[in-house]
Design a protein around this motif. Structure first.
Motif, PDB file in Angstrom:
ATOM      1  N   LEU A  16      13.570  15.233  19.475  1.00  8.70           N
ATOM      2  CA  LEU A  16      14.669  16.156  19.204  1.00  8.70           C
ATOM      3  C   LEU A  16      15.754  15.398  18.442  1.00  8.70           C
ATOM      4  O   LEU A  16      16.463  14.586  19.014  1.00  8.70           O
ATOM      5  N   PRO A  17      15.892  15.607  17.132  1.00 10.39           N
ATOM      6  CA  PRO A  17      16.853  14.824  16.342  1.00 10.39           C
ATOM      7  C   PRO A  17      18.277  14.897  16.872  1.00 10.39           C
ATOM      8  O   PRO A  17      19.010  13.908  16.825  1.00 10.39           O
ATOM      9  N   ARG A  45      22.589   9.440  20.839  1.00 11.75           N
ATOM     10  CA  ARG A  45      22.277   8.114  21.379  1.00 11.75           C
ATOM     11  C   ARG A  45      22.447   7.010  20.348  1.00 11.75           C
ATOM     12  O   ARG A  45      22.173   5.846  20.644  1.00 11.75           O
ATOM     13  N   ARG A  46      22.888   7.347  19.153  1.00 13.97           N
ATOM     14  CA  ARG A  46      23.087   6.319  18.132  1.00 13.97           C
ATOM     15  C   ARG A  46      24.222   5.387  18.531  1.00 13.97           C
ATOM     16  O   ARG A  46      25.338   5.832  18.823  1.00 13.97           O
ATOM     17  N   PRO A  47      23.980   4.052  18.545  1.00 17.60           N
ATOM     18  CA  PRO A  47      25.030   3.122  18.983  1.00 17.60           C
ATOM     19  C   PRO A  47      26.271   3.154  18.110  1.00 17.60           C
ATOM     20  O   PRO A  47      27.381   2.968  18.610  1.00 17.60           O
ATOM     21  N   GLN A  95      29.911   3.779  19.516  1.00 19.67           N
ATOM     22  CA  GLN A  95      30.973   2.811  19.271  1.00 19.67           C
ATOM     23  C   GLN A  95      32.220   3.501  18.733  1.00 19.67           C
ATOM     24  O   GLN A  95      33.353   3.202  19.161  1.00 19.67           O
ATOM     25  N   SER A  96      32.041   4.445  17.814  1.00 15.28           N
ATOM     26  CA  SER A  96      33.191   5.172  17.267  1.00 15.28           C
ATOM     27  C   SER A  96      33.895   5.978  18.356  1.00 15.28           C
ATOM     28  O   SER A  96      35.130   6.062  18.379  1.00 15.28           O
ATOM     29  N   GLU A  97      33.117   6.564  19.257  1.00 12.85           N
ATOM     30  CA  GLU A  97      33.730   7.329  20.348  1.00 12.85           C
ATOM     31  C   GLU A  97      34.565   6.432  21.257  1.00 12.85           C
ATOM     32  O   GLU A  97      35.689   6.776  21.636  1.00 12.85           O
ATOM     33  N   GLN A  98      34.030   5.245  21.584  1.00 11.42           N
ATOM     34  CA  GLN A  98      34.788   4.328  22.440  1.00 11.42           C
ATOM     35  C   GLN A  98      36.026   3.794  21.723  1.00 11.42           C
ATOM     36  O   GLN A  98      37.068   3.577  22.350  1.00 11.42           O
ATOM     37  N   ASP A 113      28.208  -1.386  22.272  1.00 12.24           N
ATOM     38  CA  ASP A 113      27.481  -0.502  21.366  1.00 12.24           C
ATOM     39  C   ASP A 113      27.349  -1.123  19.981  1.00 12.24           C
ATOM     40  O   ASP A 113      26.336  -0.922  19.298  1.00 12.24           O
ATOM     41  N   ALA A 114      28.360  -1.875  19.545  1.00 10.31           N
ATOM     42  CA  ALA A 114      28.255  -2.562  18.257  1.00 10.31           C
ATOM     43  C   ALA A 114      27.144  -3.609  18.294  1.00 10.31           C
ATOM     44  O   ALA A 114      26.401  -3.777  17.311  1.00 10.31           O
TER      45      ALA A 114
END
Length: 337
Positions: free
Chosen positions: A276-277, A283-285, A289-292, A159-160
């Motif tokens: 749809l914002p 879907r923001r990478p 990344q923060s979630e992972q 994701d990064a």
């Protein structure tokens, strides 16, 4: 008795498998329930947003797409991100392999020189060939937590890399269009400069013919000088913008930046679909990344909890060992730890 041994062995294997399926610690990270709205505007849905389009379909300028491709291939930060992804993928394979038995072999030959007091000196040669099989019982889930941690760290680097790719595409496109705009502005200023020169020439003719005063001539010269001073600044800004694009593309400032001219009569759409914002937010990478990263931290906590308990490892070693190479294969041995 033979039947009892089989039953006891089966029970022992069942207990081992049952213990091996236990994991200390609980998974506490859950995706939040955002309760997103179905639509942003009533009676208006958008199933095809800009986010669903590949970047090479967004930009119609072939020169720009070629420049973006070069940037994604040669940008130093992008190369480093790709290397981190490959590294974490390899570490993930190592973490998965740790759950399987490991096999190792050894061939050795040595001579031990003994010189004890009161005894004659002697040499004690030894030759051996060993094969070892080791397996750690994952009773408390340490290895499985380690595997989850490796997977989460790998996904975080992926994701990064995606976030960096989006940033580079946006930066290169922005710098490219700014460069094209500066080229257009410089072209306008140069045409204006020619017009000012013609104005000075005509003002001089009118002054020399006695039709106007010297004030009009001096004013035309001031306008010419003011326009001329704009050109060095624009040329400097164009050079800096070219250097910026070259740096993003992983090249030296000497790289020639090809570009097309600005289309002055291009027609832009009156309305853009926004989608749809809230869906785009998920879907923001960088958020993914923060979630992972958070999941990797949770797995590290699980590993720390499991490390409080003893580890059990079975080791089986067998081979041949002898003082004489000639009789090596006539001297087998084996032991279990």
């Amino acid at each position: 008795m033979k039947r009892d041994k089989i039953v006891y062995g089966a029970l022992l294997c069942g207990v081992v498998l049952l213990c091996n399926s236990c994991m200390l610690g609980r998974r506490q990270i859950k995706s939040p329930e955002l309760e997103l709205p179905a639509t942003v505007v009533a009676d208006a849905t958008d199933s095809l947003t800009m986010a669903d389009m590949a970047w090479w379909n967004v930009y119609s300028d072939s020169t720009l797409t070629a420049l973006i491709e070069r940037t994604l291939e040669r940008n130093k930060d992008m190369l480093a991100a790709s290397a981190r992804v490959r590294r974490m993928r390899a570490l993930g394979r190592v973490a998965r392999a740790d759950q399987l038995p490991s096999v190792s072999g050894q061939l050795a030959a040595d001579t031990e020189h003994n010189d004890y007091e009161g005894e004659p000196a002697s040499d004690d040669p030894e030759f051996d060939a060993k094969v070892s099989l080791a397996w750690e019982l994952d009773l408390w889930g340490n290895l499985r937590w380690a595997n989850r941690k490796a997977v989460a760290e790998y996904l975080a680097t992926v994701d990064a890399q995606r976030a960096l790719q989006m940033t580079l595409v946006a930066e290169v496109a922005t710098a490219y269009y700014e460069l094209v705009a500066l080229d257009q502005e410089l072209s306008i200023v140069r045409r204006t400069l020619q017009t000012r020169k013609e104005g000075v020439r005509q003002a001089r003719l009118r002054f020399e013919g006695g039709l106007t005063s010297e004030t009009a001539l001096q004013q035309a010269k001031v306008e010419l000088a003011s326009t001329a001073t704009l050109i060095p600044g624009l040329e400097s800004r164009i050079a800096l913008k070219e250097h910026q694009i070259a740096l993003l593309a992983g090249a030296y400032p000497t790289l020639r930046i090809d570009r097309q001219t600005m289309e002055m009569h291009a027609r832009l759409p009156e309305r853009l679909k926004v989608g749809l914002p809230s869906e785009l937010l998920k879907r923001r990478p960088d958020l993914r990344q923060s979630e992972q990263t958070l999941r990797a931290a949770e797995a590290a906590m699980g590993m720390a909890s499991a490390d409080r308990f003893p580890r059990i490892t079975f080791s089986l070693t067998g081979g041949w060992e002898n003082d004489d190479l000639k009789g090596l294969f006539s001297s087998p041995f084996s032991y279990v730890n």
